[in-house]
Design a protein around this motif. Structure first.
Motif, PDB file in Angstrom:
ATOM      1  N   MET A  17     -17.400   4.204   3.329  1.00  0.00           N
ATOM      2  CA  MET A  17     -16.168   4.719   2.511  1.00  0.00           C
ATOM      3  C   MET A  17     -15.786   5.869   3.226  1.00  0.00           C
ATOM      4  SD  MET A  17     -17.041   3.306  -1.056  1.00  0.00           S
ATOM      5  CE  MET A  17     -17.609   4.324  -1.890  1.00  0.00           C
ATOM      6  N   GLY A  18     -14.624   6.386   2.686  1.00  0.00           N
ATOM      7  CA  GLY A  18     -13.950   7.546   3.165  1.00  0.00           C
ATOM      8  C   GLY A  18     -13.992   8.290   1.982  1.00  0.00           C
ATOM      9  N   ARG A  19     -13.525   9.630   2.141  1.00  0.00           N
ATOM     10  CA  ARG A  19     -13.284  10.510   0.963  1.00  0.00           C
ATOM     11  C   ARG A  19     -11.932  10.301   0.362  1.00  0.00           C
ATOM     12  NH1 ARG A  19     -16.805  14.867   1.314  1.00  0.00           N
ATOM     13  NH2 ARG A  19     -17.881  15.268   3.216  1.00  0.00           N
ATOM     14  N   ILE A  20     -11.692  10.671  -0.901  1.00  0.00           N
ATOM     15  CA  ILE A  20     -10.495  10.591  -1.544  1.00  0.00           C
ATOM     16  C   ILE A  20      -9.967  12.166  -1.718  1.00  0.00           C
ATOM     17  CG2 ILE A  20      -9.104  10.007  -3.781  1.00  0.00           C
ATOM     18  CD1 ILE A  20     -11.186   7.687  -4.094  1.00  0.00           C
ATOM     19  N   PHE A  32      -5.028   9.392  -0.597  1.00  0.00           N
ATOM     20  CA  PHE A  32      -4.277  10.678  -1.018  1.00  0.00           C
ATOM     21  C   PHE A  32      -4.213  10.390  -2.656  1.00  0.00           C
ATOM     22  CE2 PHE A  32      -2.627  11.703   3.229  1.00  0.00           C
ATOM     23  CZ  PHE A  32      -3.572  12.692   3.388  1.00  0.00           C
ATOM     24  N   VAL A  33      -4.517  11.088  -3.617  1.00  0.00           N
ATOM     25  CA  VAL A  33      -4.178  10.977  -5.104  1.00  0.00           C
ATOM     26  C   VAL A  33      -3.221  12.055  -5.292  1.00  0.00           C
ATOM     27  CG1 VAL A  33      -4.923  10.972  -7.386  1.00  0.00           C
ATOM     28  CG2 VAL A  33      -6.452   9.601  -5.708  1.00  0.00           C
ATOM     29  N   ILE A  85      -1.004   6.509  -0.702  1.00  0.00           N
ATOM     30  CA  ILE A  85      -0.844   7.580  -1.519  1.00  0.00           C
ATOM     31  C   ILE A  85      -0.747   6.943  -2.958  1.00  0.00           C
ATOM     32  CG2 ILE A  85       0.574   9.627  -2.685  1.00  0.00           C
ATOM     33  CD1 ILE A  85       1.933   9.691   0.310  1.00  0.00           C
ATOM     34  N   HIS A  86      -1.521   7.412  -3.842  1.00  0.00           N
ATOM     35  CA  HIS A  86      -1.843   7.013  -5.419  1.00  0.00           C
ATOM     36  C   HIS A  86      -1.202   8.074  -6.306  1.00  0.00           C
ATOM     37  CE1 HIS A  86      -2.887   4.435  -8.835  1.00  0.00           C
ATOM     38  NE2 HIS A  86      -3.499   5.418  -9.145  1.00  0.00           N
ATOM     39  N   ARG A  87      -0.386   7.697  -7.357  1.00  0.00           N
ATOM     40  CA  ARG A  87       0.014   8.721  -8.187  1.00  0.00           C
ATOM     41  C   ARG A  87      -1.054   8.808  -9.541  1.00  0.00           C
ATOM     42  NH1 ARG A  87       5.141  10.825  -7.455  1.00  0.00           N
ATOM     43  NH2 ARG A  87       4.105  12.714  -8.463  1.00  0.00           N
ATOM     44  N   LEU A  95      -8.415  14.204  -9.670  1.00  0.00           N
ATOM     45  CA  LEU A  95      -9.270  13.287  -8.986  1.00  0.00           C
ATOM     46  C   LEU A  95     -10.296  12.730  -9.837  1.00  0.00           C
ATOM     47  CD1 LEU A  95      -9.916  12.305  -6.125  1.00  0.00           C
ATOM     48  CD2 LEU A  95     -11.346  14.369  -5.746  1.00  0.00           C
ATOM     49  N   GLN A  96     -11.009  13.495 -10.991  1.00  0.00           N
ATOM     50  CA  GLN A  96     -11.820  12.905 -11.951  1.00  0.00           C
ATOM     51  C   GLN A  96     -11.221  11.786 -12.547  1.00  0.00           C
ATOM     52  OE1 GLN A  96     -13.095  16.642 -13.713  1.00  0.00           O
ATOM     53  NE2 GLN A  96     -15.173  16.547 -12.518  1.00  0.00           N
TER      54      GLN A  96
END
Length: 136
Positions: A1-4, A53-54, A88-90, A129-130
């Motif tokens: 898995m990669g980072r967010i 990306f968030v 990209i997620h909002r 992010l949390q």
């Protein structure tokens, strides 16, 4: 898995937070001058595996878009063109600045340290992010 990687976009400065590779822990990374944001992100994803990306989505209390959305929409278009491989997620970012400020108070930071707007932006990105991690 990669980072967010989370982005708390601002007109002048942008707070950035990332997860660990297992996507369990959200940590503040830095604050970047918004004009340098795309080059920073390009450089970061060459060094680290980022899979999402968030991006904070500022809303009014009635759920309508806030004024700053007019600045964020062109950034999202540019980011999508410059880094098309990462989705990209909002995430609703209402109250994140107030929550960041309260976090600073709760952690015992002195009044002078709480005036550091870059730190507020970084903490806001971490809260965004949390929130994503909690609701995914």
């Amino acid at each position: 898995m990669g980072r967010i990687l989370a982005i708390d976009f601002g007109k002048v400065r942008t707070g950035i937070a990332v997860t660990d590779e297992l996507q369990i822990i959200a940590s503040g990374l830095t604050t970047v001058a918004t004009k340098d944001l795309i080059p920073f992100l390009k450089d970061y994803i060459q060094k680290e595996n980022v899979e999402l990306f968030v991006l904070g989505e500022p809303k009014q209390m009635d759920n309508s878009a806030s004024e700053s959305e007019a600045l964020i929409t062109p950034f999202i278009e540019k980011l999508s063109k410059q880094i098309p491989t990462i989705p990209i997620h909002r995430v609703d970012e209402r109250f994140t600045s107030k929550m960041a400020f309260q976090t600073m108070i709760d952690s015992g930071l002195k009044k002078k340290q709480r005036r550091n707007k870059a730190l507020v932006d970084e903490i806001s990105a971490t809260i965004i992010l949390q929130s994503y991690l909690y609701n995914k």
